[in-house]
Design an enzyme around this catalytic site. Structure first.
Site, PDB file in Angstrom:
ATOM      1  CG  HIS A  12      -1.794  -1.112   1.391  1.00 48.11           C
ATOM      2  ND1 HIS A  12      -3.096  -1.227   0.720  1.00 48.11           N
ATOM      3  CD2 HIS A  12      -1.639  -2.415   1.830  1.00 48.11           C
ATOM      4  CE1 HIS A  12      -3.651  -2.353   1.117  1.00 48.11           C
ATOM      5  NE2 HIS A  12      -2.704  -3.215   1.507  1.00 48.11           N
ATOM      6  NE  ARG A  24      28.274 -19.056   7.146  1.00 47.07           N
ATOM      7  CZ  ARG A  24      28.161 -20.340   6.679  1.00 47.07           C
ATOM      8  NH1 ARG A  24      28.986 -20.319   5.320  1.00 47.07           N
ATOM      9  NH2 ARG A  24      27.726 -21.039   7.173  1.00 47.07           N
ATOM     10  N   GLY A  41      11.892 -20.304   9.013  1.00 45.90           N
ATOM     11  CA  GLY A  41      10.618 -19.828   9.464  1.00 45.90           C
ATOM     12  C   GLY A  41      10.293 -18.354  10.019  1.00 45.90           C
TER      13      GLY A  41
END
Length: 201
Positions: free
Chosen positions: A113, A181, A140
Protein backbone atom coordinates in the site's frame (compact mmCIF):
# COMPACT_ATOMS: atom_id res chain seq x y z
CA UNK A 1 -6.14 -0.62 -19.13
CA UNK A 2 -8.01 -2.94 -16.75
CA UNK A 3 -7.32 -3.05 -13.00
CA UNK A 4 -5.85 -6.52 -13.48
CA UNK A 5 -3.47 -5.18 -16.13
CA UNK A 6 -2.49 -2.30 -13.84
CA UNK A 7 -1.88 -4.73 -10.99
CA UNK A 8 0.36 -6.98 -13.05
CA UNK A 9 2.34 -4.06 -14.51
CA UNK A 10 3.24 -2.52 -11.14
CA UNK A 11 0.86 0.44 -11.37
CA UNK A 12 -1.54 1.63 -8.70
CA UNK A 13 -4.79 -0.33 -8.97
CA UNK A 14 -8.04 -0.96 -7.13
CA UNK A 15 -8.40 -4.43 -5.64
CA UNK A 16 -12.18 -4.02 -5.35
CA UNK A 17 -12.48 -4.24 -9.14
CA UNK A 18 -15.19 -6.82 -10.04
CA UNK A 19 -12.82 -9.02 -12.07
CA UNK A 20 -10.21 -9.11 -9.32
CA UNK A 21 -12.89 -9.67 -6.67
CA UNK A 22 -14.20 -12.70 -8.56
CA UNK A 23 -10.68 -14.10 -8.95
CA UNK A 24 -9.97 -13.57 -5.27
CA UNK A 25 -13.20 -15.30 -4.22
CA UNK A 26 -12.37 -18.28 -6.43
CA UNK A 27 -8.95 -18.57 -4.79
CA UNK A 28 -10.44 -18.28 -1.30
CA UNK A 29 -12.85 -21.11 -2.06
CA UNK A 30 -10.05 -23.36 -3.32
CA UNK A 31 -7.81 -22.47 -0.36
CA UNK A 32 -10.64 -23.27 2.05
CA UNK A 33 -11.11 -26.65 0.37
CA UNK A 34 -7.35 -27.33 0.52
CA UNK A 35 -7.11 -26.47 4.22
CA UNK A 36 -10.19 -28.53 5.14
CA UNK A 37 -9.01 -31.80 3.59
CA UNK A 38 -8.21 -34.70 5.94
CA UNK A 39 -4.57 -35.04 6.96
CA UNK A 40 -4.15 -38.26 4.99
CA UNK A 41 -5.59 -36.89 1.71
CA UNK A 42 -2.34 -36.01 -0.07
CA UNK A 43 -3.88 -36.72 -3.47
CA UNK A 44 -6.76 -34.34 -2.74
CA UNK A 45 -4.38 -31.53 -1.78
CA UNK A 46 -2.33 -32.07 -4.93
CA UNK A 47 -5.51 -31.90 -7.03
CA UNK A 48 -6.56 -28.61 -5.44
CA UNK A 49 -3.10 -27.13 -5.98
CA UNK A 50 -3.25 -28.09 -9.66
CA UNK A 51 -6.49 -26.14 -9.93
CA UNK A 52 -5.30 -23.20 -7.83
CA UNK A 53 -1.70 -22.49 -8.82
CA UNK A 54 -0.51 -20.94 -12.06
CA UNK A 55 2.03 -23.75 -12.49
CA UNK A 56 3.72 -26.41 -10.40
CA UNK A 57 6.41 -28.99 -10.96
CA UNK A 58 6.49 -32.60 -9.86
CA UNK A 59 6.59 -33.37 -6.13
CA UNK A 60 5.09 -30.10 -4.94
CA UNK A 61 3.95 -30.18 -1.31
CA UNK A 62 2.43 -27.40 0.79
CA UNK A 63 1.38 -28.08 4.37
CA UNK A 64 -1.91 -26.60 5.55
CA UNK A 65 -2.85 -24.03 6.53
CA UNK A 66 -1.95 -22.22 3.32
CA UNK A 67 -3.22 -18.85 2.11
CA UNK A 68 -2.86 -16.90 -1.13
CA UNK A 69 -4.63 -14.01 -2.83
CA UNK A 70 -5.12 -15.38 -6.34
CA UNK A 71 -3.06 -18.55 -6.75
CA UNK A 72 -2.92 -18.22 -10.52
CA UNK A 73 0.02 -15.81 -10.24
CA UNK A 74 2.02 -18.25 -8.08
CA UNK A 75 4.33 -20.66 -9.93
CA UNK A 76 6.51 -23.24 -8.21
CA UNK A 77 9.12 -25.63 -9.59
CA UNK A 78 9.86 -29.29 -8.98
CA UNK A 79 10.58 -30.65 -5.50
CA UNK A 80 9.01 -27.67 -3.75
CA UNK A 81 8.14 -27.96 -0.07
CA UNK A 82 6.49 -25.36 2.14
CA UNK A 83 5.80 -25.96 5.81
CA UNK A 84 2.60 -24.90 7.57
CA UNK A 85 1.43 -21.31 7.51
CA UNK A 86 2.72 -20.12 4.13
CA UNK A 87 1.00 -16.89 3.05
CA UNK A 88 1.49 -15.64 -0.51
CA UNK A 89 0.08 -12.28 -1.59
CA UNK A 90 0.44 -13.02 -5.29
CA UNK A 91 -0.97 -9.79 -6.65
CA UNK A 92 2.08 -9.83 -8.90
CA UNK A 93 3.91 -12.87 -10.20
CA UNK A 94 5.53 -14.97 -7.47
CA UNK A 95 7.94 -17.38 -9.16
CA UNK A 96 9.69 -20.09 -7.16
CA UNK A 97 12.35 -22.35 -8.67
CA UNK A 98 13.01 -26.04 -8.17
CA UNK A 99 14.32 -27.71 -4.99
CA UNK A 100 13.11 -24.85 -2.79
CA UNK A 101 12.34 -25.31 0.92
CA UNK A 102 10.22 -22.84 2.87
CA UNK A 103 9.91 -23.00 6.65
CA UNK A 104 6.76 -22.48 8.71
CA UNK A 105 4.86 -19.18 8.80
CA UNK A 106 6.67 -17.52 5.92
CA UNK A 107 5.10 -14.59 4.07
CA UNK A 108 5.77 -13.81 0.43
CA UNK A 109 4.21 -10.39 0.08
CA UNK A 110 4.21 -9.09 -3.51
CA UNK A 111 1.48 -6.59 -2.56
CA UNK A 112 1.78 -3.25 -0.81
CA UNK A 113 0.00 0.00 0.00
CA UNK A 114 1.25 3.54 -0.64
CA UNK A 115 3.00 5.28 2.24
CA UNK A 116 1.02 8.49 1.69
CA UNK A 117 -2.20 8.32 3.74
CA UNK A 118 -4.16 10.25 1.12
CA UNK A 119 -3.38 7.63 -1.51
CA UNK A 120 -4.26 4.83 0.91
CA UNK A 121 -7.65 6.47 1.54
CA UNK A 122 -8.30 6.28 -2.20
CA UNK A 123 -8.18 2.49 -1.87
CA UNK A 124 -5.32 1.94 -4.31
CA UNK A 125 -2.61 -0.71 -3.96
CA UNK A 126 0.48 -1.83 -5.85
CA UNK A 127 2.33 -5.09 -6.45
CA UNK A 128 5.81 -6.06 -7.66
CA UNK A 129 7.02 -9.57 -8.56
CA UNK A 130 8.94 -11.85 -6.21
CA UNK A 131 11.42 -14.35 -7.67
CA UNK A 132 13.04 -17.15 -5.67
CA UNK A 133 15.81 -19.09 -7.39
CA UNK A 134 16.51 -22.83 -7.48
CA UNK A 135 17.72 -24.49 -4.31
CA UNK A 136 16.80 -21.66 -1.93
CA UNK A 137 15.94 -22.40 1.71
CA UNK A 138 13.89 -19.77 3.56
CA UNK A 139 13.73 -20.18 7.33
CA UNK A 140 10.54 -19.92 9.37
CA UNK A 141 8.81 -16.64 10.18
CA UNK A 142 10.54 -14.84 7.32
CA UNK A 143 8.87 -12.07 5.30
CA UNK A 144 9.84 -11.37 1.68
CA UNK A 145 8.69 -7.94 0.52
CA UNK A 146 7.49 -6.74 -2.92
CA UNK A 147 9.95 -6.74 -5.80
CA UNK A 148 12.58 -8.97 -4.17
CA UNK A 149 14.69 -11.55 -6.02
CA UNK A 150 16.58 -14.23 -4.06
CA UNK A 151 19.44 -15.86 -5.95
CA UNK A 152 19.79 -19.62 -6.32
CA UNK A 153 21.01 -21.77 -3.40
CA UNK A 154 20.82 -18.90 -0.93
CA UNK A 155 19.77 -19.62 2.66
CA UNK A 156 17.66 -17.03 4.48
CA UNK A 157 17.75 -17.30 8.28
CA UNK A 158 14.62 -17.58 10.40
CA UNK A 159 12.78 -14.40 11.27
CA UNK A 160 14.32 -12.32 8.48
CA UNK A 161 12.64 -9.43 6.70
CA UNK A 162 13.91 -9.40 3.12
CA UNK A 163 13.53 -5.90 1.69
CA UNK A 164 16.19 -6.02 -1.06
CA UNK A 165 17.52 -8.56 -3.56
CA UNK A 166 19.87 -11.26 -2.27
CA UNK A 167 22.64 -12.70 -4.46
CA UNK A 168 23.10 -16.40 -5.18
CA UNK A 169 25.00 -18.73 -2.89
CA UNK A 170 24.98 -16.82 0.40
CA UNK A 171 23.67 -17.10 3.94
CA UNK A 172 21.61 -14.04 4.81
CA UNK A 173 19.57 -13.08 7.86
CA UNK A 174 18.23 -10.21 9.92
CA UNK A 175 15.79 -7.32 9.89
CA UNK A 176 16.47 -5.91 7.41
CA UNK A 177 18.00 -9.05 5.91
CA UNK A 178 21.66 -8.75 4.94
CA UNK A 179 24.33 -11.10 3.60
CA UNK A 180 26.33 -12.77 6.37
CA UNK A 181 28.73 -14.90 4.34
CA UNK A 182 29.06 -16.93 1.16
CA UNK A 183 28.18 -20.61 1.15
CA UNK A 184 31.47 -22.47 0.81
CA UNK A 185 33.34 -25.77 1.22
CA UNK A 186 32.92 -25.67 5.02
CA UNK A 187 29.19 -26.14 4.51
CA UNK A 188 29.85 -29.55 2.95
CA UNK A 189 31.86 -30.56 6.04
CA UNK A 190 29.70 -29.06 8.79
CA UNK A 191 25.91 -29.02 8.75
CA UNK A 192 25.28 -26.78 11.79
CA UNK A 193 27.58 -24.83 14.12
CA UNK A 194 30.65 -27.04 13.82
CA UNK A 195 28.77 -30.33 13.78
CA UNK A 196 30.51 -32.55 11.21
CA UNK A 197 28.59 -34.21 8.42
CA UNK A 198 30.72 -37.33 8.88
CA UNK A 199 30.56 -38.28 12.53
CA UNK A 200 33.46 -40.19 14.03
CA UNK A 201 32.82 -43.87 14.78
Amino acid sequence: MTEREKMLSGRLYRADDPELTAMHRRARALVARFNALPAEDDDGRRAVLRELLGAQGEHCAIEPPFHCDYGCFLRVGENFYANAGLTVLDCAAVTIGRDVLIGPHVGLFAAGHPVDPGLRRQGVEYAFPITIGDGVWIGGNTVVNPGVTIGEHTVVGSGSVVTKDLPAGVVAAGNPCRVLRPIGPQDRDFYFRGRPVKEEG
